[in-house]
Design a protein around this motif. Structure first.
Motif, PDB file in Angstrom:
ATOM      1  N   HIS A 108      36.726  38.425  33.492  1.00 12.12           N
ATOM      2  CA  HIS A 108      37.054  39.848  33.595  1.00 12.12           C
ATOM      3  C   HIS A 108      35.778  40.679  33.432  1.00 12.12           C
ATOM      4  CE1 HIS A 108      41.629  39.847  32.900  1.00 12.12           C
ATOM      5  NE2 HIS A 108      41.261  38.623  33.220  1.00 12.12           N
ATOM      6  N   VAL A 109      35.015  40.777  34.489  1.00 13.21           N
ATOM      7  CA  VAL A 109      33.747  41.504  34.388  1.00 13.21           C
ATOM      8  C   VAL A 109      33.966  43.009  34.275  1.00 13.21           C
ATOM      9  CG1 VAL A 109      32.359  39.747  35.527  1.00 13.21           C
ATOM     10  CG2 VAL A 109      33.517  41.491  36.910  1.00 13.21           C
ATOM     11  N   SER A 110      35.167  43.466  34.642  1.00 17.84           N
ATOM     12  CA  SER A 110      35.445  44.906  34.544  1.00 17.84           C
ATOM     13  C   SER A 110      36.849  45.146  34.022  1.00 17.84           C
ATOM     14  CB  SER A 110      35.309  45.564  35.923  1.00 17.84           C
ATOM     15  OG  SER A 110      35.759  46.896  35.893  1.00 17.84           O
ATOM     16  N   HIS A 111      36.937  45.920  32.949  1.00 18.31           N
ATOM     17  CA  HIS A 111      38.220  46.465  32.513  1.00 18.31           C
ATOM     18  C   HIS A 111      38.240  47.952  32.851  1.00 18.31           C
ATOM     19  CE1 HIS A 111      40.071  43.301  29.610  1.00 18.31           C
ATOM     20  NE2 HIS A 111      39.894  42.856  30.840  1.00 18.31           N
ATOM     21  N   ASP A 112      37.998  48.206  34.107  1.00 24.28           N
ATOM     22  CA  ASP A 112      38.044  49.553  34.659  1.00 24.28           C
ATOM     23  C   ASP A 112      38.344  49.403  36.139  1.00 24.28           C
ATOM     24  OD1 ASP A 112      37.973  52.279  34.863  1.00 24.28           O
ATOM     25  OD2 ASP A 112      35.840  52.495  34.391  1.00 24.28           O
ATOM     26  N   CYS A 113      38.860  50.467  36.746  1.00 26.32           N
ATOM     27  CA  CYS A 113      39.223  50.389  38.156  1.00 26.32           C
ATOM     28  C   CYS A 113      39.110  51.765  38.794  1.00 26.32           C
ATOM     29  CB  CYS A 113      40.640  49.842  38.313  1.00 26.32           C
ATOM     30  SG  CYS A 113      41.043  49.401  40.030  1.00 26.32           S
ATOM     31  N   ASN A 114      38.818  51.770  40.105  1.00 25.59           N
ATOM     32  CA  ASN A 114      38.733  53.014  40.853  1.00 25.59           C
ATOM     33  C   ASN A 114      39.982  53.297  41.675  1.00 25.59           C
ATOM     34  OD1 ASN A 114      38.219  50.884  42.539  1.00 25.59           O
ATOM     35  ND2 ASN A 114      36.117  51.482  43.009  1.00 25.59           N
ATOM     36  N   LEU A 115      41.031  52.503  41.462  1.00 20.80           N
ATOM     37  CA  LEU A 115      42.360  52.799  42.002  1.00 20.80           C
ATOM     38  C   LEU A 115      43.336  52.951  40.842  1.00 20.80           C
ATOM     39  CD1 LEU A 115      42.760  50.436  45.126  1.00 20.80           C
ATOM     40  CD2 LEU A 115      41.988  52.814  45.051  1.00 20.80           C
ATOM     41  N   ARG A 116      44.494  53.495  41.159  1.00 24.28           N
ATOM     42  CA  ARG A 116      45.551  53.676  40.160  1.00 24.28           C
ATOM     43  C   ARG A 116      46.858  53.116  40.706  1.00 24.28           C
ATOM     44  NH1 ARG A 116      41.771  53.900  37.564  1.00 24.28           N
ATOM     45  NH2 ARG A 116      41.035  55.526  36.151  1.00 24.28           N
ATOM     46  N   CYS A 117      46.847  51.813  40.983  1.00 26.92           N
ATOM     47  CA  CYS A 117      48.022  51.148  41.551  1.00 26.92           C
ATOM     48  C   CYS A 117      49.209  51.294  40.594  1.00 26.92           C
ATOM     49  CB  CYS A 117      47.721  49.687  41.812  1.00 26.92           C
ATOM     50  SG  CYS A 117      46.312  49.426  42.910  1.00 26.92           S
TER      51      CYS A 117
ATOM     52  N   THR B 181      46.351  49.987  35.038  1.00 30.00           N
ATOM     53  CA  THR B 181      45.305  50.681  35.803  1.00 30.00           C
ATOM     54  C   THR B 181      43.911  50.152  35.503  1.00 30.00           C
ATOM     55  OG1 THR B 181      44.902  52.558  34.278  1.00 30.00           O
ATOM     56  CG2 THR B 181      46.728  52.769  35.845  1.00 30.00           C
ATOM     57  N   GLY B 182      43.815  48.927  35.043  1.00 30.65           N
ATOM     58  CA  GLY B 182      42.527  48.263  34.938  1.00 30.65           C
ATOM     59  C   GLY B 182      41.991  48.057  33.551  1.00 30.65           C
TER      60      GLY B 182
ATOM     61  N   ILE C 162      34.074  23.208  38.924  1.00 34.02           N
ATOM     62  CA  ILE C 162      34.571  24.290  38.073  1.00 34.02           C
ATOM     63  C   ILE C 162      34.781  25.533  38.934  1.00 34.02           C
ATOM     64  CG2 ILE C 162      34.100  25.759  36.073  1.00 34.02           C
ATOM     65  CD1 ILE C 162      32.235  23.579  35.025  1.00 34.02           C
ATOM     66  N   GLU C 163      35.911  26.207  38.704  1.00 34.88           N
ATOM     67  CA  GLU C 163      36.231  27.432  39.431  1.00 34.88           C
ATOM     68  C   GLU C 163      35.956  28.647  38.550  1.00 34.88           C
ATOM     69  OE1 GLU C 163      37.828  27.386  42.541  1.00 34.88           O
ATOM     70  OE2 GLU C 163      38.002  25.190  42.685  1.00 34.88           O
ATOM     71  N   ILE C 164      35.303  29.651  39.119  1.00 33.27           N
ATOM     72  CA  ILE C 164      35.129  30.927  38.430  1.00 33.27           C
ATOM     73  C   ILE C 164      35.586  32.045  39.360  1.00 33.27           C
ATOM     74  CG2 ILE C 164      33.510  32.570  37.424  1.00 33.27           C
ATOM     75  CD1 ILE C 164      31.786  30.315  36.510  1.00 33.27           C
ATOM     76  N   ASP C 165      36.500  32.888  38.853  1.00 23.94           N
ATOM     77  CA  ASP C 165      37.000  34.027  39.616  1.00 23.94           C
ATOM     78  C   ASP C 165      36.511  35.307  38.944  1.00 23.94           C
ATOM     79  OD1 ASP C 165      38.337  35.857  41.149  1.00 23.94           O
ATOM     80  OD2 ASP C 165      40.348  35.292  40.485  1.00 23.94           O
ATOM     81  N   PHE C 166      35.736  36.101  39.661  1.00 19.31           N
ATOM     82  CA  PHE C 166      35.304  37.404  39.158  1.00 19.31           C
ATOM     83  C   PHE C 166      36.443  38.391  39.379  1.00 19.31           C
ATOM     84  CE2 PHE C 166      31.375  35.173  40.217  1.00 19.31           C
ATOM     85  CZ  PHE C 166      30.677  35.330  39.029  1.00 19.31           C
ATOM     86  N   PHE C 167      36.915  38.969  38.261  1.00 15.84           N
ATOM     87  CA  PHE C 167      38.191  39.672  38.272  1.00 15.84           C
ATOM     88  C   PHE C 167      38.059  40.983  37.515  1.00 15.84           C
ATOM     89  CE2 PHE C 167      42.808  39.969  37.219  1.00 15.84           C
ATOM     90  CZ  PHE C 167      43.329  39.752  38.481  1.00 15.84           C
ATOM     91  N   GLY C 168      39.109  41.791  37.590  1.00 17.26           N
ATOM     92  CA  GLY C 168      39.141  43.065  36.880  1.00 17.26           C
ATOM     93  C   GLY C 168      40.570  43.448  36.541  1.00 17.26           C
ATOM     94  N   GLY C 169      40.824  44.767  36.444  1.00 19.91           N
ATOM     95  CA  GLY C 169      40.094  45.877  37.018  1.00 19.91           C
ATOM     96  C   GLY C 169      39.483  45.586  38.377  1.00 19.91           C
TER      97      GLY C 169
END
Length: 453
Positions: free
Chosen positions: A101-110, A117-118, A149-156
């Motif tokens: 979870h590289v980001s706990h922020d988001c530029n959308l508001r799904c 919202t992130g 090994i699997e790494i998923d870059f995720f957020g936010g």
């Protein structure tokens, strides 16, 4: 145990334990419905009596004999395998996948966002390079002898932490060489921050990319607005097209959307995405609280079933034209079936797969982040509670009561622990609406595979 279903004149029988799928004529299908195993070698007289008014006596006996041969071959009415205990509840399993979870922020508001919202119900934050590197060290150490090994870059939205992503990719590649590990990298993005430089970097470094969009412009913009309540569709579609057009054929991608009560005609959204030039598509059902206005309900199931079958018809129509659409939930291997471990225990959340937050907190998967009772430790102080991992490693189709006799159990593997928890407050208590949706999709997948064969 078998499962039978018929669609558009195709009679299909699934042998649950072996995974064998049989496309039958109406007579054999009728006989299967009447058999109570174990099968006798000779066709029972009462079976002939029950069917002789609809089918010739000789054909009944011949059809039964053919079914009996499948039975003796272990492909019909086969018994459940007795799996060794280490498969059902393994000990000290290696961690083979990491959701970063590289980001706990988001530029959308799904509106349906499970991550609130992130920020996952906490302060908005971005992962530092130091935490990302420590996370890669963590999964390297806990992968034991595993090579891949699997790494998923995720957020936010992970592109909001772009410098951290790039640093983590470089660090993972260096650590892979040092420790003889192969890191397979994925990034999940809403596309808002894509540009030529980012697209080229993703296409050069990410084995897979997940592009989030919900389908038609009016549906997407209703559910996936920007921070200032504007639509996102017209912004991201051109960027997604450029990324996919420039992506090499040896690397994968898929378009990932969500359907809600607001678009129960979601087959149209799949087709809209396809018509925009994308042939790798997944549209997932929302899991939302009652009363929110877009949640799925039991009364929606007949319409949802019809949508799935409409999508099957469209995919077969495309096949006749020499075109191809891959819908993620309709993928099923009729030759090999799912591997034994996955059949029993599913995705491995909490034991083989974990999520790490910007602060370094460890959770069983991305959907448990923010639920403090499931926190497994923090990598920055080298704290990892293995007892919680064992709690998840012990979950299987045999520990979930409603899974034990379900015909779909070896394909859904007991369903999603996070969905079970969000719906029922218990990872072992099945999310029943989700179960019904899974069985719908599996029937469609089997039918489609039979028709494409």
């Amino acid at each position: 145990m078998i499962h039978q279903f018929e669609h558009d004149g195709e009679y299909i029988v699934l042998d649950i334990a072996s995974g064998a799928v049989h496309s039958m004529d109406a007579l054999s299908y009728a006989i299967c419905a009447m058999i109570i195993p174990p099968m006798a070698q000779e066709c029972p007289a009462e079976l002939i009596t029950d069917l002789v008014n609809a089918f010739p006596r000789q054909e009944i006996a011949e059809a039964y004999s053919e079914l009996y041969q499948l039975y003796t071959d272990g492909l019909l009415f086969s018994a459940d395998e007795l799996f060794p205990s280490e498969l059902i509840k393994p000990q000290n399993t290696p961690i083979k996948a990491l959701c970063l979870h590289v980001s706990h922020d988001c530029n959308l508001r799904c509106k349906y966002c499970f991550a609130q919202t992130g920020d996952f119900g906490t302060e908005r934050s971005l992962m530092s390079k130091e935490v990302a590197q420590k996370a890669i060290d963590f999964v390297t150490e806990h992968s034991n002898a595993r090579h891949n090994i699997e790494i998923d870059f995720f957020g936010g939205e992970p592109l909001m932490a772009w410098e951290t992503v790039k640093d983590a990719v470089e660090y993972a590649n260096n650590q892979g060489k040092l420790h003889h590990k192969n890191f397979r990298l994925t990034i999940t993005t809403n596309g808002m921050l894509l540009n030529d430089e980012v697209i080229d970097y993703i296409n050069n470094n990410m084995s897979n990319v997940v592009l989030s969009i919900d389908g038609r412009k009016e549906i997407n913009d209703q559910m996936r607005p920007t921070i200032n309540a504007k639509g996102s569709y017209d912004i991201v579609i051109p960027k997604f097209k450029k990324l996919v057009e420039k992506r090499s054929t040896d690397k994968s991608y898929y378009m990932r959307g969500t359907y809600t009560a607001k678009n129960l005609d979601f087959a149209q959204d799949v087709i809209n995405i396809y018509q925009n030039g994308f042939d790798q598509i997944s549209i997932e059902p929302v899991l939302a609280p009652q009363g929110c206005g877009y949640e799925l309900q039991e009364s929606d199931l007949p319409r949802i079933r019809n949508e799935y079958w409409q999508l099957v018809a469209k995919m077969l129509e495309l096949k006749e034209k020499g075109e191809y659409l891959n819908f993620f939930h309709f993928n099923v291997d009729l030759e090999q079936g799912p591997c034994v471990i996955k059949r029993l225990r599913g995705c491995g959340a909490g034991c083989e797969y974990v999520a790490i937050t910007p602060e370094g907190d460890v959770y069983p998967c991305h959907q448990f982040v923010g639920h403090e009772s499931f926190k497994m430790g923090n990598i920055m102080d080298d704290n990892f509670d293995k007892s919680k991992a064992e709690q998840f490693s012990g979950v299987s189709v045999y520990t979930r009561e409603k899974c034990r006799d379900c015909w779909a159990r070896f394909y859904c593997s007991g369903g999603c622990s996070a969905a079970n928890y969000q719906a029922n407050g218990d990872i072992n208590k099945s999310y029943e609406l989700g179960c019904e949706l899974e069985k719908m999709r599996l029937e469609c997948a089997i039918y489609l595979a039979v028709k494409r064969a």
